[in-house]
Design a protein around this motif. Structure first.
Motif, PDB file in Angstrom:
ATOM      1  N   VAL A  31      48.837  31.712  41.630  1.00 45.67           N
ATOM      2  CA  VAL A  31      48.409  31.875  40.452  1.00 45.67           C
ATOM      3  C   VAL A  31      47.097  31.501  40.104  1.00 45.67           C
ATOM      4  O   VAL A  31      46.020  32.039  39.507  1.00 45.67           O
ATOM      5  CB  VAL A  31      49.313  31.002  39.405  1.00 45.67           C
ATOM      6  CG1 VAL A  31      48.688  31.254  37.968  1.00 45.67           C
ATOM      7  CG2 VAL A  31      50.708  31.855  39.529  1.00 45.67           C
ATOM      8  N   SER A  32      46.683  30.312  40.677  1.00 45.94           N
ATOM      9  CA  SER A  32      45.260  29.650  40.529  1.00 45.94           C
ATOM     10  C   SER A  32      44.437  30.667  41.040  1.00 45.94           C
ATOM     11  O   SER A  32      43.234  30.787  40.659  1.00 45.94           O
ATOM     12  CB  SER A  32      45.187  28.253  41.258  1.00 45.94           C
ATOM     13  OG  SER A  32      45.984  27.309  40.425  1.00 45.94           O
ATOM     14  N   GLY A  33      44.660  31.049  42.388  1.00 42.44           N
ATOM     15  CA  GLY A  33      43.750  31.923  43.081  1.00 42.44           C
ATOM     16  C   GLY A  33      43.464  33.158  42.350  1.00 42.44           C
ATOM     17  O   GLY A  33      42.236  33.623  42.419  1.00 42.44           O
ATOM     18  N   VAL A  34      44.386  33.614  41.815  1.00 38.51           N
ATOM     19  CA  VAL A  34      44.204  34.813  40.916  1.00 38.51           C
ATOM     20  C   VAL A  34      43.243  34.774  39.815  1.00 38.51           C
ATOM     21  O   VAL A  34      42.300  35.528  39.759  1.00 38.51           O
ATOM     22  CB  VAL A  34      45.694  35.483  40.466  1.00 38.51           C
ATOM     23  CG1 VAL A  34      45.262  36.537  39.447  1.00 38.51           C
ATOM     24  CG2 VAL A  34      46.327  35.973  41.508  1.00 38.51           C
ATOM     25  N   LEU A  35      43.189  33.536  39.274  1.00 40.30           N
ATOM     26  CA  LEU A  35      42.419  33.095  37.982  1.00 40.30           C
ATOM     27  C   LEU A  35      41.054  32.873  38.648  1.00 40.30           C
ATOM     28  O   LEU A  35      39.722  33.286  38.170  1.00 40.30           O
ATOM     29  CB  LEU A  35      42.754  32.143  37.226  1.00 40.30           C
ATOM     30  CG  LEU A  35      44.312  32.375  36.806  1.00 40.30           C
ATOM     31  CD1 LEU A  35      44.796  31.199  35.848  1.00 40.30           C
ATOM     32  CD2 LEU A  35      44.038  33.268  35.536  1.00 40.30           C
ATOM     33  N   TYR A  36      40.874  32.263  39.630  1.00 38.93           N
ATOM     34  CA  TYR A  36      39.610  32.043  40.538  1.00 38.93           C
ATOM     35  C   TYR A  36      38.846  33.316  40.672  1.00 38.93           C
ATOM     36  O   TYR A  36      37.586  33.614  40.606  1.00 38.93           O
ATOM     37  CB  TYR A  36      39.837  31.220  41.758  1.00 38.93           C
ATOM     38  CG  TYR A  36      40.014  29.901  41.616  1.00 38.93           C
ATOM     39  CD1 TYR A  36      40.100  29.176  40.189  1.00 38.93           C
ATOM     40  CD2 TYR A  36      40.861  29.134  42.791  1.00 38.93           C
ATOM     41  CE1 TYR A  36      40.635  27.773  40.088  1.00 38.93           C
ATOM     42  CE2 TYR A  36      41.285  27.809  42.403  1.00 38.93           C
ATOM     43  CZ  TYR A  36      40.996  27.285  40.857  1.00 38.93           C
ATOM     44  OH  TYR A  36      41.564  25.983  40.848  1.00 38.93           O
ATOM     45  N   ALA A  37      39.656  34.155  41.205  1.00 45.53           N
ATOM     46  CA  ALA A  37      39.277  35.700  41.728  1.00 45.53           C
ATOM     47  C   ALA A  37      38.599  36.254  40.607  1.00 45.53           C
ATOM     48  O   ALA A  37      37.751  37.059  40.709  1.00 45.53           O
ATOM     49  CB  ALA A  37      40.195  36.510  42.595  1.00 45.53           C
ATOM     50  N   LEU A  38      39.318  36.432  39.369  1.00 43.44           N
ATOM     51  CA  LEU A  38      38.770  37.016  38.313  1.00 43.44           C
ATOM     52  C   LEU A  38      37.547  36.517  37.452  1.00 43.44           C
ATOM     53  O   LEU A  38      36.617  37.261  37.275  1.00 43.44           O
ATOM     54  CB  LEU A  38      39.973  36.657  37.271  1.00 43.44           C
ATOM     55  CG  LEU A  38      41.190  37.742  37.264  1.00 43.44           C
ATOM     56  CD1 LEU A  38      42.271  37.436  35.992  1.00 43.44           C
ATOM     57  CD2 LEU A  38      40.869  39.232  37.085  1.00 43.44           C
ATOM     58  N   ILE A  39      37.283  35.130  37.808  1.00 40.29           N
ATOM     59  CA  ILE A  39      36.005  34.728  37.388  1.00 40.29           C
ATOM     60  C   ILE A  39      35.125  35.057  38.279  1.00 40.29           C
ATOM     61  O   ILE A  39      33.696  35.495  37.859  1.00 40.29           O
ATOM     62  CB  ILE A  39      36.095  33.081  37.222  1.00 40.29           C
ATOM     63  CG1 ILE A  39      37.220  32.914  36.171  1.00 40.29           C
ATOM     64  CG2 ILE A  39      34.867  32.571  36.776  1.00 40.29           C
ATOM     65  CD1 ILE A  39      37.410  31.291  36.154  1.00 40.29           C
ATOM     66  N   ALA A  40      35.319  35.109  39.494  1.00 38.43           N
ATOM     67  CA  ALA A  40      34.373  35.386  40.641  1.00 38.43           C
ATOM     68  C   ALA A  40      34.052  36.798  40.461  1.00 38.43           C
ATOM     69  O   ALA A  40      32.884  37.258  40.665  1.00 38.43           O
ATOM     70  CB  ALA A  40      34.844  35.139  41.951  1.00 38.43           C
ATOM     71  N   LEU A  41      34.922  37.777  40.067  1.00 35.23           N
ATOM     72  CA  LEU A  41      34.565  39.039  39.798  1.00 35.23           C
ATOM     73  C   LEU A  41      33.564  39.261  38.891  1.00 35.23           C
ATOM     74  O   LEU A  41      32.626  40.291  38.907  1.00 35.23           O
ATOM     75  CB  LEU A  41      35.827  39.792  39.341  1.00 35.23           C
ATOM     76  CG  LEU A  41      36.870  40.261  40.518  1.00 35.23           C
ATOM     77  CD1 LEU A  41      38.023  40.849  39.898  1.00 35.23           C
ATOM     78  CD2 LEU A  41      36.175  41.212  41.457  1.00 35.23           C
ATOM     79  N   GLY A  42      33.631  38.541  37.616  1.00 34.61           N
ATOM     80  CA  GLY A  42      32.439  38.645  36.772  1.00 34.61           C
ATOM     81  C   GLY A  42      31.190  38.334  37.077  1.00 34.61           C
ATOM     82  O   GLY A  42      30.180  39.040  36.965  1.00 34.61           O
ATOM     83  N   LYS A 247      34.732  26.693  39.867  1.00 35.19           N
ATOM     84  CA  LYS A 247      35.633  26.689  41.122  1.00 35.19           C
ATOM     85  C   LYS A 247      35.144  28.157  41.445  1.00 35.19           C
ATOM     86  O   LYS A 247      35.329  28.644  42.894  1.00 35.19           O
ATOM     87  CB  LYS A 247      37.075  26.534  40.906  1.00 35.19           C
ATOM     88  CG  LYS A 247      37.895  26.304  42.125  1.00 35.19           C
ATOM     89  CD  LYS A 247      37.449  25.243  42.620  1.00 35.19           C
ATOM     90  CE  LYS A 247      38.064  24.085  41.889  1.00 35.19           C
ATOM     91  NZ  LYS A 247      39.453  23.741  41.927  1.00 35.19           N
ATOM     92  N   ALA A 248      34.759  29.220  40.584  1.00 35.57           N
ATOM     93  CA  ALA A 248      34.377  30.426  41.261  1.00 35.57           C
ATOM     94  C   ALA A 248      33.279  30.563  42.211  1.00 35.57           C
ATOM     95  O   ALA A 248      33.160  31.328  43.135  1.00 35.57           O
ATOM     96  CB  ALA A 248      33.961  31.465  39.924  1.00 35.57           C
ATOM     97  N   LEU A 249      32.400  29.287  42.150  1.00 36.92           N
ATOM     98  CA  LEU A 249      31.203  29.230  43.213  1.00 36.92           C
ATOM     99  C   LEU A 249      31.641  29.041  44.543  1.00 36.92           C
ATOM    100  O   LEU A 249      31.027  29.854  45.325  1.00 36.92           O
ATOM    101  CB  LEU A 249      30.205  28.236  42.738  1.00 36.92           C
ATOM    102  CG  LEU A 249      29.787  28.222  41.050  1.00 36.92           C
ATOM    103  CD1 LEU A 249      28.820  26.972  40.766  1.00 36.92           C
ATOM    104  CD2 LEU A 249      28.907  29.646  41.050  1.00 36.92           C
ATOM    105  N   ILE A 265      40.072  38.122  47.803  1.00 36.67           N
ATOM    106  CA  ILE A 265      40.577  37.509  48.772  1.00 36.67           C
ATOM    107  C   ILE A 265      39.882  35.954  48.988  1.00 36.67           C
ATOM    108  O   ILE A 265      40.746  35.184  49.193  1.00 36.67           O
ATOM    109  CB  ILE A 265      40.026  38.162  50.298  1.00 36.67           C
ATOM    110  CG1 ILE A 265      40.808  39.471  50.361  1.00 36.67           C
ATOM    111  CG2 ILE A 265      40.810  37.260  51.488  1.00 36.67           C
ATOM    112  CD1 ILE A 265      40.209  40.338  51.309  1.00 36.67           C
ATOM    113  N   GLY A 266      38.798  35.651  48.620  1.00 32.69           N
ATOM    114  CA  GLY A 266      38.212  34.346  48.545  1.00 32.69           C
ATOM    115  C   GLY A 266      39.052  33.798  47.312  1.00 32.69           C
ATOM    116  O   GLY A 266      39.149  32.418  47.860  1.00 32.69           O
ATOM    117  N   GLY A 267      39.068  34.259  46.227  1.00 37.81           N
ATOM    118  CA  GLY A 267      40.112  33.296  45.313  1.00 37.81           C
ATOM    119  C   GLY A 267      41.293  33.155  45.612  1.00 37.81           C
ATOM    120  O   GLY A 267      41.807  32.054  45.334  1.00 37.81           O
ATOM    121  N   LEU A 268      42.169  34.219  46.361  1.00 33.75           N
ATOM    122  CA  LEU A 268      43.338  33.684  46.709  1.00 33.75           C
ATOM    123  C   LEU A 268      43.456  32.541  47.934  1.00 33.75           C
ATOM    124  O   LEU A 268      44.110  31.686  48.011  1.00 33.75           O
ATOM    125  CB  LEU A 268      44.113  34.806  47.214  1.00 33.75           C
ATOM    126  CG  LEU A 268      44.406  36.114  46.166  1.00 33.75           C
ATOM    127  CD1 LEU A 268      44.921  37.259  46.951  1.00 33.75           C
ATOM    128  CD2 LEU A 268      45.590  35.524  45.290  1.00 33.75           C
TER     129      LEU A 268
END
Length: 319
Positions: A31-42, A247-249, A265-268
């Motif tokens: 769950v946390s990884g999915v949210l990190y990945a979403l921010i990183a996508l931006g 945390k997206a950094l 993948i990085g976010g997960l």
């Protein structure tokens, strides 16, 4: 927190050794990884199209969530507040392109990066002026997001999955699939990819730089709103969410600044590994609180071995 060796806490040791507890930890990490990945996508979308590292992506998450909650608090129904918030993010994207980015075309990268810091400060001030600085409750139930729990009993124990977390993961998967289809199948998506692959060549065949910039900043705004809703449902809506967005950094350091799949993948990886490390090593050996720094240390170790990240392309310059 006082350090206590795990041998002295037999029930805790038994708990973390149970397979069902591992499943619970892995789910929380996903769950946390999915949210990190979403921010990183931006970050990735804006960097691919304009070579700008958008420092403002974190505050965009906060501003979008505050706008949604603020409209509801002022009497706008939730079903109407959501599209109105998307409209605000579109106006924000147009304003950023017209007022900030267009005058800075062909300026050094550091100038554009500093401009996004300026955007961050402006949105913080605007958000505090309009909505205030106190923590607000995300309108989860009003948006139709379920708030109960699913209980599973594998391996003789039990695993609890919050329905809002499951909804967030499913929604994120749908959002990513739609985004990938847009980038690979639509005309505008191919234009974004072309601009990222070869800036000058894309401009020479008539691709509008201003249109693409507005589009990618609006898409980043949509992603920011989705992330803000989910994070807000978990921790409330306040300017503290901007810190979580940082945390997206390390996710970008792992996945590379130009890789959509790398961001996912990085976010997960970050989400899962930081949870596992915190529970199985951080708490018993280091006294906890490792989630605040684990991702950055992991990213540093990866960069020492592979400076372009796990999925970034190696840059070779001929001189």
């Amino acid at each position: 927190m006082e350090f206590i060796h795990p041998i002295l806490i037999k029930p805790f040791a038994d708990m973390v050794s149970a397979p069902d507890f591992l499943v619970q930890v892995l789910w929380e990490g996903i769950v946390s990884g999915v949210l990190y990945a979403l921010i990183a996508l931006g970050f990735v979308l804006i960097f691919k199209s304009s070579r700008i590292l958008n420092f403002a992506q974190g505050i965009m998450v906060v501003f979008a969530a505050l706008t949604l909650v603020g409209l509801y608090e002022r009497g706008v129904p939730a079903w109407l507040a959501l599209p109105l918030t998307l409209g605000v993010m579109l106006v924000l994207a147009i304003g950023i392109e017209r007022v900030v980015l267009r005058p800075l075309v062909n300026q050094p990268d550091i100038i554009l990066f500093m401009a996004t810091i300026g955007i961050t400060m402006f949105l913080i001030g605007l958000g505090e002026t309009i909505f205030g600085g106190e923590n607000k409750r995300m309108i989860t139930e009003e948006l139709g997001i379920p708030t109960g729990n699913f209980i599973f009993e594998p391996f003789g124990g039990f695993v609890s999955i919050e329905q809002k977390d499951l909804t967030a993961v499913i929604g994120a998967v749908v959002l990513v699939v739609v985004l990938l289809l847009f980038l690979n199948k639509s005309k505008m998506g191919r234009a974004i990819r072309a601009l990222g692959d070869d800036h000058q060549a894309a401009l020479s065949v008539g691709i509008s730089l201003s249109t693409i910039w507005v589009l990618v900043w609006f898409i980043a705004g949509i992603i920011a709103l989705a992330t803000g809703i989910v994070w807000g449902a978990r921790a409330g809506v306040s300017f503290a969410l901007e810190v979580i967005a940082l945390k997206a950094l390390p996710v970008l350091m792992l996945g590379g600044l130009e890789s959509v799949s790398g961001a996912i993948i990085g976010g997960l990886m970050i989400g899962i590994l930081e949870k596992v490390f915190e529970i199985y090593w951080g708490q018993p050996l280091l006294g906890g609180s490792t989630e605040s720094w684990f991702a950055y240390v992991l990213a540093l170790l990866v960069l020492l071995a592979r400076p372009q990240g796990l999925f970034g392309e190696k840059i070779i310059e001929r001189v």
